[in-house]
Design a protein around this motif. Structure first.
Motif, PDB file in Angstrom:
ATOM      1  N   GLU A   1     -10.851  -1.480  -8.154  1.00 20.51           N
ATOM      2  CA  GLU A   1     -10.930  -1.793  -9.590  1.00 20.51           C
ATOM      3  C   GLU A   1      -9.563  -2.182 -10.136  1.00 20.51           C
ATOM      4  O   GLU A   1      -9.422  -3.180 -10.857  1.00 20.51           O
ATOM      5  CB  GLU A   1     -11.433  -0.559 -10.365  1.00 20.51           C
ATOM      6  CG  GLU A   1     -12.947  -0.456 -10.453  1.00 20.51           C
ATOM      7  CD  GLU A   1     -13.384   0.855 -11.115  1.00 20.51           C
ATOM      8  OE1 GLU A   1     -14.572   1.158 -11.011  1.00 20.51           O
ATOM      9  OE2 GLU A   1     -12.530   1.562 -11.705  1.00 20.51           O
ATOM     10  N   ARG A   2      -8.563  -1.382  -9.779  1.00 23.46           N
ATOM     11  CA  ARG A   2      -7.206  -1.676 -10.281  1.00 23.46           C
ATOM     12  C   ARG A   2      -6.723  -3.035  -9.782  1.00 23.46           C
ATOM     13  O   ARG A   2      -6.126  -3.818 -10.525  1.00 23.46           O
ATOM     14  CB  ARG A   2      -6.212  -0.608  -9.811  1.00 23.46           C
ATOM     15  CG  ARG A   2      -6.309   0.730 -10.491  1.00 23.46           C
ATOM     16  CD  ARG A   2      -5.765   0.709 -11.931  1.00 23.46           C
ATOM     17  NE  ARG A   2      -4.327   0.708 -12.094  1.00 23.46           N
ATOM     18  CZ  ARG A   2      -3.542   1.743 -11.943  1.00 23.46           C
ATOM     19  NH1 ARG A   2      -4.066   2.919 -11.580  1.00 23.46           N
ATOM     20  NH2 ARG A   2      -2.249   1.643 -12.150  1.00 23.46           N
TER      21      ARG A   2
ATOM     22  N   LEU B   1      -2.754   2.876  -5.044  1.00 21.44           N
ATOM     23  CA  LEU B   1      -2.805   3.248  -6.466  1.00 21.44           C
ATOM     24  C   LEU B   1      -1.451   3.754  -6.943  1.00 21.44           C
ATOM     25  O   LEU B   1      -1.000   3.424  -8.052  1.00 21.44           O
ATOM     26  CB  LEU B   1      -3.881   4.330  -6.664  1.00 21.44           C
ATOM     27  CG  LEU B   1      -5.328   3.794  -6.633  1.00 21.44           C
ATOM     28  CD1 LEU B   1      -6.316   4.918  -6.372  1.00 21.44           C
ATOM     29  CD2 LEU B   1      -5.663   3.083  -7.949  1.00 21.44           C
TER      30      LEU B   1
ATOM     31  N   ASP C   1       0.815   2.305  -9.959  1.00 20.31           N
ATOM     32  CA  ASP C   1       1.298   3.221 -11.015  1.00 20.31           C
ATOM     33  C   ASP C   1       2.809   3.092 -11.182  1.00 20.31           C
ATOM     34  O   ASP C   1       3.324   3.032 -12.298  1.00 20.31           O
ATOM     35  CB  ASP C   1       0.977   4.686 -10.651  1.00 20.31           C
ATOM     36  CG  ASP C   1      -0.487   5.013 -10.853  1.00 20.31           C
ATOM     37  OD1 ASP C   1      -1.184   4.227 -11.540  1.00 20.31           O
ATOM     38  OD2 ASP C   1      -0.947   6.048 -10.312  1.00 20.31           O
TER      39      ASP C   1
ATOM     40  N   ASP D   1     -11.522   3.283  -7.021  1.00 22.04           N
ATOM     41  CA  ASP D   1     -10.377   3.277  -7.951  1.00 22.04           C
ATOM     42  C   ASP D   1      -9.418   2.138  -7.624  1.00 22.04           C
ATOM     43  O   ASP D   1      -8.993   1.380  -8.503  1.00 22.04           O
ATOM     44  CB  ASP D   1      -9.585   4.597  -7.848  1.00 22.04           C
ATOM     45  CG  ASP D   1     -10.379   5.799  -8.324  1.00 22.04           C
ATOM     46  OD1 ASP D   1     -11.427   5.591  -8.963  1.00 22.04           O
ATOM     47  OD2 ASP D   1      -9.943   6.936  -8.040  1.00 22.04           O
ATOM     48  N   PHE D   2      -9.100   2.019  -6.361  1.00 26.05           N
ATOM     49  CA  PHE D   2      -8.083   1.034  -5.975  1.00 26.05           C
ATOM     50  C   PHE D   2      -8.571  -0.395  -6.178  1.00 26.05           C
ATOM     51  O   PHE D   2      -7.873  -1.241  -6.732  1.00 26.05           O
ATOM     52  CB  PHE D   2      -7.658   1.268  -4.522  1.00 26.05           C
ATOM     53  CG  PHE D   2      -6.598   0.308  -4.054  1.00 26.05           C
ATOM     54  CD1 PHE D   2      -5.429   0.116  -4.780  1.00 26.05           C
ATOM     55  CD2 PHE D   2      -6.766  -0.428  -2.876  1.00 26.05           C
ATOM     56  CE1 PHE D   2      -4.442  -0.779  -4.356  1.00 26.05           C
ATOM     57  CE2 PHE D   2      -5.789  -1.308  -2.445  1.00 26.05           C
ATOM     58  CZ  PHE D   2      -4.629  -1.495  -3.193  1.00 26.05           C
TER      59      PHE D   2
ATOM     60  N   SER E   1     -14.016   8.089  -3.885  1.00 27.46           N
ATOM     61  CA  SER E   1     -13.545   7.451  -5.123  1.00 27.46           C
ATOM     62  C   SER E   1     -12.334   6.559  -4.910  1.00 27.46           C
ATOM     63  O   SER E   1     -12.132   5.593  -5.651  1.00 27.46           O
ATOM     64  CB  SER E   1     -13.221   8.514  -6.174  1.00 27.46           C
ATOM     65  OG  SER E   1     -12.188   9.355  -5.687  1.00 27.46           O
ATOM     66  N   ALA E   2     -11.509   6.887  -3.917  1.00 27.21           N
ATOM     67  CA  ALA E   2     -10.235   6.173  -3.784  1.00 27.21           C
ATOM     68  C   ALA E   2     -10.458   4.669  -3.656  1.00 27.21           C
ATOM     69  O   ALA E   2      -9.731   3.864  -4.259  1.00 27.21           O
ATOM     70  CB  ALA E   2      -9.456   6.698  -2.582  1.00 27.21           C
TER      71      ALA E   2
ATOM     72  N   CYS F   1      -5.753   3.743   0.138  1.00 27.96           N
ATOM     73  CA  CYS F   1      -6.112   3.438  -1.257  1.00 27.96           C
ATOM     74  C   CYS F   1      -5.272   4.261  -2.226  1.00 27.96           C
ATOM     75  O   CYS F   1      -4.819   3.757  -3.255  1.00 27.96           O
ATOM     76  CB  CYS F   1      -7.590   3.700  -1.493  1.00 27.96           C
ATOM     77  SG  CYS F   1      -8.642   2.506  -0.653  1.00 27.96           S
ATOM     78  N   ARG F   2      -5.053   5.536  -1.889  1.00 23.55           N
ATOM     79  CA  ARG F   2      -4.221   6.378  -2.772  1.00 23.55           C
ATOM     80  C   ARG F   2      -2.777   5.865  -2.780  1.00 23.55           C
ATOM     81  O   ARG F   2      -2.114   5.875  -3.822  1.00 23.55           O
ATOM     82  CB  ARG F   2      -4.256   7.841  -2.325  1.00 23.55           C
ATOM     83  CG  ARG F   2      -5.587   8.528  -2.561  1.00 23.55           C
ATOM     84  CD  ARG F   2      -5.828   8.796  -4.057  1.00 23.55           C
ATOM     85  NE  ARG F   2      -7.245   9.112  -4.272  1.00 23.55           N
ATOM     86  CZ  ARG F   2      -7.946   8.751  -5.331  1.00 23.55           C
ATOM     87  NH1 ARG F   2      -7.391   8.054  -6.305  1.00 23.55           N
ATOM     88  NH2 ARG F   2      -9.211   9.086  -5.442  1.00 23.55           N
TER      89      ARG F   2
END
Ligand code: PMP
Length: 979
Positions: free
Chosen positions: A638-639, A863, A867, A635-636, A631-632, A859-860
């Motif tokens: 997309e952001r 993110l 954030d 998620d990344f 998912s990372a 990626c985390r």
């Protein structure tokens, strides 16, 4: 040189015995001086009076050079003037830069002229060009060293010189310092100041008396001070000493006094370092080696010099209150005296000893100690780690009040904070002065009431609530945090009970091997090595290994230098060892905290807890590559795509800005089927073959412009201050030139694959592109079928405050965005964001796989950075603090000629330094020197631009207004006082 017992004068000396009685300068007008110069010496030219305390001096600018006409005070015997002339001739023959006496028409170098009813002695000397170094508020260590070297060179050249004028009794001869102070000190009006001068002088003379019979005596200049050392301004705009003038105070005296006078004069020009005069000592010693007696005498002589200066000022003002010259010097002389008196004797002497590499005097053998606290076994003692890398101080805890107590408490019931540890808990932010971080003691947390024993036989010299000092053979033991059970004057035997741990439950134990040293509990980093010689490791007194591992930045750097390819540059001539960062601060291993004005990569701040947690959590789960489905990466990406303008919806992940650039170029070429890339001058886009090809900055590669491959075409760097077109209306000319380059391609039947540039020219110093620049250029490139690449690696991601991306400042959208640096807050990441069809074109060249590009940990991290930017309002902060910072810098530019321009927006700015506002010639060396001085003041800032004359201002986006003010305040101090 000879050694002799100096003629120390006793108390109550009649000062009339001294050779230089202070009298008014003789009355001579400029016209009369001009007449003498012409008639007696045959020299004519523009004439101006120079200041002098007791003579009359005039500068004459003649056709064949510049001269000084010196008309002596009639109180000065002519034989001295002749001696001074002989001294200058002698030193000049030895190659020293001194004035040269000129012959008169009659062939004499000392002549007479009748003015009114007086027959005055006149001389003509060559004039040494330059500025007296006393006119600078601050002198860099290298300049101080040169002054020490000049004093020593004069001293050495003087060794075989003799003249009648040397054999006289002069009040400035420090051999008579005690008598001079005794005689003049009563004129110090303020009783407290008077008492201080008297007592400090007594202490200095007591120390001097121990060695003065062993001091060498020789002819010395006796006044190698900033007033008498003239300097030329070098390419670095620092004043380098290049001439020695004024031989009026020469005499036979102690050789050490020559250096002492020079050191004393430096005391108000060394910034805030109490040992800042040491470079002069080392340099002197390299030419005239100091012996043991010199080393012991030097600081007492410096103090004595300070005392004679203030005593003489006060006396002079008492008899001549309107003496402007003395009144001006008075505060400075008091500052010199106080600075000299405030350096502890033991510290000064040990520092001098270390600077001249003389071994410490053989210490008396230390007694065999037994532990102060019985039964303290190492295995039961936890370490209360207060070092700069302590985990207990993570996440900014080092700044919390009471943190030391908390760390002790968390460590365990019995805990040790180590000797020699540079405690981060003692550092603070915004310190222009070095903090005293180095513990010169060991500190143990242990139950209150626990009995304490004498570590050896000795005498109790101090026993008050909380403190016990025992003088043992060869060492003093200082214990704090004790309720003593003995009294001052008691004799104790090793092992005797001497008290108990006080209610605080924290015992500090310090050893001192220099009698009367009165050591502090903590030393500043630059004095730590010297203090540690005075206060060695107290492990034997505790029966525990108490010493912290040593910190040694130079050794770490040498190790790096040995194995790390040198083409990878480093900041600073002597780089500090930085092992921690916090928010917008960097911390070295000595606990010095620097404001970080350069780390744009760490966009959300150093050691960001959210980013650290995200990396740590993911690393404990999985780290693999993007061929797997996790998912990372979804998620990344997309952001990231969500941050880009509409249509730029496709993301490619790599590991650096270079890779992003390289990939962007490949995409453009694959998409267009062409090769030619139009890039900007003064740019940097990365180090790979392709990224390097379009990197045109001559600061990074001096041959950059000659070695570009044929497929690279360049447009100018549009700096409206110092670029090819100048002034606020220069924008259209840059646009026109750029369009001409693109049009020129078509004329030759060539077509561009891409145009690439930073959207605010960061590498050139944060230069805003002219209004409408990208709109016009992107339009022309697209019309020619090319792709427009925006390098947002430095300036994008919120830094500009007003805009998240640089291209928004220009009101355009590119076809490809490259981004890196900020993406991972230092974790290696790079990305390209583009339109899907451009990304798809790459398929023609096969697939793209980067083993670590887009890995889950990265990626985390990415993110967590987004954030933080959003939740902490960092773009908004960049706008608010950035505008404040820019406003203050612009205000500063209004007051300092050196600043030609301030460029930038938000938290991407630069301060362009120029040699002259007219020529706008870059002040490259000045920028480097300023950066070194700024580091001394606790700020990390570095030069950028093709000429490395722009101070780059691109701190982490969490910088506060207070920190911005601290930066500008320090810069202002440097601009005002020198570098
Ligand atoms: N582009 C710009 C504008 C840069 O400033 C840099 C790095 N200084 C790069 C590209 C290259 O990035 P990296 O060092 O991550 O390869």
């Amino acid at each position: 040189m000879e050694t002799s017992n100096a003629p120390r004068s006793g108390g109550g000396t009649d000062m009339a015995m001294f050779a230089t009685a202070e009298t008014q300068p003789p009355d001579v007008s400029v016209e009369q001086a001009a007449d003498i110069a012409g008639r007696v010496f045959g020299v004519t030219g523009a004439i101006t009076e120079l200041g002098s305390q007791q003579d009359r001096n005039f500068r004459i600018d003649a056709d064949d050079g510049r001269y000084v006409l010196k008309i002596a005070n009639p109180a000065v015997p002519e034989v001295w003037l002749e001696s001074q002339n002989a001294a200058m001739e002698h030193l000049a023959r030895a190659g020293l830069p001194v004035p040269r006496p000129q012959r008169s028409r009659g062939g004499a170098s000392l002549e007479h002229a009748r003015i009114g009813d007086r027959d005055l002695a006149v001389r003509l000397l060559t004039f040494l060009d330059g500025t007296p170094l006393s006119s600078f508020g601050y002198l860099a260590p290298a300049v101080r060293a040169r002054i020490g070297g000049l004093a020593a060179a004069a001293c050495r050249a003087f060794a075989d010189f003799d003249a009648p004028g040397l054999h006289r009794r002069l009040e400035w001869d420090l051999r008579h310092g005690e008598a001079v102070v005794a005689s003049f000190a009563p004129h110090v009006a303020d009783p407290a100041r008077r008492e201080r001068v008297v007592s400090v002088t007594a202490a200095a003379c007591e120390r001097l008396a121990r060695v003065q019979d062993d001091l060498r005596i020789a002819p010395i200049h006796g006044d190698v001070t900033g007033d008498n050392v003239v300097g030329a301004i070098g390419a670095d705009r620092r004043a380098w000493p290049c001439g020695l003038i004024d031989f009026g105070d020469m005499s036979r005296s102690w050789v050490a006094a020559e250096l002492a006078v020079a050191c004393a004069a430096l005391l108000h020009q060394v910034g805030r370092d109490p040992l800042g005069w040491l470079p002069a000592v080392s340099a002197f010693d390299a030419i005239v080696p100091l012996d043991g007696a010199d080393v012991q005498a030097l600081w007492p002589l410096v103090v004595l010099r300070g005392a004679t200066l203030v005593a003489a000022d006060e006396k002079q003002l008492a008899v001549d209150p309107r003496n402007g010259y003395v009144a001006t010097n008075r505060d400075l002389d008091w500052a010199i005296f106080e600075a000299a008196a405030s350096v502890p004797w033991a510290l000064a002497e040990a520092a001098i000893r270390a600077a001249v590499a003389l071994p410490d005097p053989a210490p008396a053998p230390a007694p065999k100690f037994r532990p102060v606290i019985a039964g303290l076994a190492a295995e039961h003692v936890a370490i209360a780690d207060l070092s700069t890398t302590s985990e207990a101080l993570d996440e900014g805890r080092w700044l919390e009040p009471g943190v030391e107590d908390a760390v002790f408490a968390a460590a365990g019931e019995v805990a040790l904070a180590r000797y020699g540890e540079h405690r981060l808990s003692r550092a603070g932010i915004h310190g222009a002065d070095e903090p005293a971080t180095c513990a010169l003691h060991a500190e143990v947390a242990v139950a209150a009431g626990r009995g304490l024993a004498a570590p050896a036989d000795g005498a109790v010299v101090e026993a008050v609530r909380g403190r016990l000092v025992i003088q043992c053979d060869g060492a003093t033991v200082l214990v704090d945090g004790i309720d003593p059970a003995v009294r001052a004057g008691d004799q104790v035997a090793g092992g005797d009970r001497v008290g108990a741990v006080a209610a605080s439950g924290r015992l500090r134990v310090q050893l001192c091997v220099v009698p009367d040293a009165d050591p502090p509990a903590f030393a500043t980093p630059s004095a730590a090595a010297v203090w540690r010689r005075i206060c060695p490791d107290p492990s034997p007194v505790l029966g525990l290994d108490c010493a912290a591992p040593p910190v040694d930045a130079a050794r770490v750097f040498a190790r790096r230098d040995h194995v790390f390819a040198r083409v990878q540059p480093h900041f600073y001539a002597e780089p500090p060892q930085i092992e921690r960062g916090w928010r917008h601060h960097l911390i070295d291993t000595t606990g010095r905290v620097y404001l970080d004005m350069v780390n744009n990569v760490t966009v959300v701040g150093h050691a960001h807890p959210g980013v650290a947690r995200a990396i740590s959590r993911q690393a404990r789960l999985l780290n693999t590559n993007s061929r797997f489905n996790y998912s990372a990466v979804a998620d990344f990406c997309e952001r990231l795509a969500g941050l880009a303008p509409d249509g730029l919806d496709t993301v490619l992940l790599v590991n650096s800005g270079t890779e992003a650039t390289d990939l962007a170029l490949r995409l453009a070429r694959a998409h267009t089927g062409r090769q030619i890339v139009v890039a900007m001058r003064e740019a940097y886009h990365g180090w790979s073959m392709a990224a390097d090809a379009i990197s045109t900055s001559v600061a990074d590669n001096p041959r950059a412009l000659e070695t570009r491959p044929a497929w690279v075409r360049l447009v100018d760097s549009p700096n409206p201050y110092s670029g090819t077109h100048r002034g606020p209306d220069s924008g259209p000319a840059y646009v026109r030139d750029a369009l001409a380059v693109i049009a020129g391609l078509a004329e030759r039947g060539e077509r561009p694959a891409a145009f690439i540039s930073e959207t605010v020219h960061g590498n050139a110093g944060g230069i805003l592109l002219p209004a409408g620049y990208l709109e016009a250029v992107y339009g022309a490139v697209r019309a020619a079928g090319g792709v427009c690449i925006a390098d947002e690696i430095q300036v994008g991601y919120g830094r500009l405050g007003h805009h998240f991306w640089g291209f928004l400042e220009q009101g355009v959208a590119p076809d490809v965005i490259t981004i890196a640096k900020a993406l991972g807050n230092g974790h290696p990441m790079g990305a390209v964001i583009t339109r899907r069809e451009i990304a798809e074109s790459f398929a023609a060249e096969g697939s793209l796989f980067s083993s670590t590009g887009g890995n889950p940990v990265s990626c985390r991290a990415g993110l967590a950075v987004i954030d933080a930017i959003e939740s902490e309002g960092l773009q908004q902060n960049a706008r608010v603090v950035g505008e404040h910072l820019l406003a203050r810098l612009r205000e500063l530019a209004g007051r300092h000629e050196l600043i030609g321009a301030v460029h930038g927006i938000g938290l991407y700015a630069s301060v362009e330094l120029v040699r002259s506002r007219e020529t706008r010639e870059p002040a490259t060396e000045v920028a480097e020197a300023i950066c070194e001085r700024m580091r001394e003041l606790g700020v990390v800032v570095q030069p950028t631009g093709d000429h490395l004359n722009m101070l780059k201002v691109k701190p982490p986006l969490c910088i506060t207004r207070e920190s911005a003010d601290f930066f500008v305040d320090q810069l202002e101090l440097v601009l005002r006082t020198g570098w």
